[in-house]
Design a protein around this motif. Structure first.
Motif, PDB file in Angstrom:
ATOM      1  N   TYR A  48     -70.173  86.825 -12.395  1.00  0.00           N
ATOM      2  CA  TYR A  48     -70.367  85.382 -12.440  1.00  0.00           C
ATOM      3  C   TYR A  48     -70.855  84.910 -11.087  1.00  0.00           C
ATOM      4  CZ  TYR A  48     -67.831  85.363 -16.851  1.00  0.00           C
ATOM      5  OH  TYR A  48     -67.443  85.586 -18.135  1.00  0.00           O
ATOM      6  N   GLY A  49     -72.132  84.597 -10.975  1.00  0.00           N
ATOM      7  CA  GLY A  49     -72.688  84.076  -9.732  1.00  0.00           C
ATOM      8  C   GLY A  49     -72.394  84.961  -8.536  1.00  0.00           C
ATOM      9  N   GLY A  50     -72.382  86.259  -8.749  1.00  0.00           N
ATOM     10  CA  GLY A  50     -72.087  87.184  -7.661  1.00  0.00           C
ATOM     11  C   GLY A  50     -70.610  87.342  -7.403  1.00  0.00           C
ATOM     12  N   GLY A  51     -69.761  86.735  -8.252  1.00  0.00           N
ATOM     13  CA  GLY A  51     -68.312  86.787  -8.062  1.00  0.00           C
ATOM     14  C   GLY A  51     -67.631  87.769  -8.990  1.00  0.00           C
ATOM     15  N   ASP A  52     -66.681  87.256  -9.767  1.00  0.00           N
ATOM     16  CA  ASP A  52     -65.851  88.109 -10.618  1.00  0.00           C
ATOM     17  C   ASP A  52     -66.693  88.829 -11.676  1.00  0.00           C
ATOM     18  OD1 ASP A  52     -63.818  87.062  -9.144  1.00  0.00           O
ATOM     19  OD2 ASP A  52     -63.004  85.814 -10.740  1.00  0.00           O
ATOM     20  N   PRO A  53     -66.428  90.121 -11.886  1.00  0.00           N
ATOM     21  CA  PRO A  53     -67.191  90.886 -12.876  1.00  0.00           C
ATOM     22  C   PRO A  53     -66.702  90.653 -14.303  1.00  0.00           C
ATOM     23  CG  PRO A  53     -65.624  92.309 -11.788  1.00  0.00           C
ATOM     24  CD  PRO A  53     -65.521  90.965 -11.122  1.00  0.00           C
ATOM     25  N   ASN A  91     -63.058  89.554 -18.686  1.00  0.00           N
ATOM     26  CA  ASN A  91     -63.297  89.156 -17.298  1.00  0.00           C
ATOM     27  C   ASN A  91     -62.248  89.769 -16.386  1.00  0.00           C
ATOM     28  OD1 ASN A  91     -65.307  87.266 -18.228  1.00  0.00           O
ATOM     29  ND2 ASN A  91     -63.580  86.000 -18.873  1.00  0.00           N
ATOM     30  N   SER A  92     -62.670  90.117 -15.188  1.00  0.00           N
ATOM     31  CA  SER A  92     -61.713  90.538 -14.171  1.00  0.00           C
ATOM     32  C   SER A  92     -61.370  89.334 -13.315  1.00  0.00           C
ATOM     33  CB  SER A  92     -62.307  91.633 -13.286  1.00  0.00           C
ATOM     34  OG  SER A  92     -61.424  91.909 -12.219  1.00  0.00           O
TER      35      SER A  92
END
Length: 105
Positions: A48-53, A91-92
């Motif tokens: 998400y936007g380079g964040g959580d996978p 989601n992680s």
């Protein structure tokens, strides 16, 4: 030397047979705590936007199955039921997590 090897083979065979008889014919094998689900497929993954996978898991089994997504460096997902043909996103909660595996539960 051939005689020695033959005696050793017979001794090991006898020991295994005695062990099987001593356990009521039940073979003693080590099994993993959870088994991998061969008919589930990772269909997509990203961040998400380079964040959580996140990952999407597709149930290609004939019926419903219960699965858990395992993450490296993150909390594993709860045990979730997927219906046959269902695709679900997991989601992680950690930016540093990476997908490890999907297992039955």
């Amino acid at each position: 030397m051939k005689t020695s090897r033959s005696k050793t083979t017979r001794w090991v065979t006898s020991a295994v047979a005695a062990l099987a008889l001593g356990t009521g014919g039940v073979a003693l094998t080590s099994t993993p705590a959870v088994a991998s689900t061969p008919c589930t497929v990772l269909t997509a993954s990203g961040h998400y936007g380079g964040g959580d996978p996140w990952v999407e898991i597709n149930n290609r089994c004939a019926g419903p199955i219960r699965v858990r997504v395992l993450w490296n460096w993150g909390y594993d997902s709860p045990c979730t039921t997927l219906q046959s043909g269902e695709i679900r996103r997991f989601n992680s909660n950690s930016t540093f997590a990476s997908y490890d595996d999907v297992v039955s539960c």
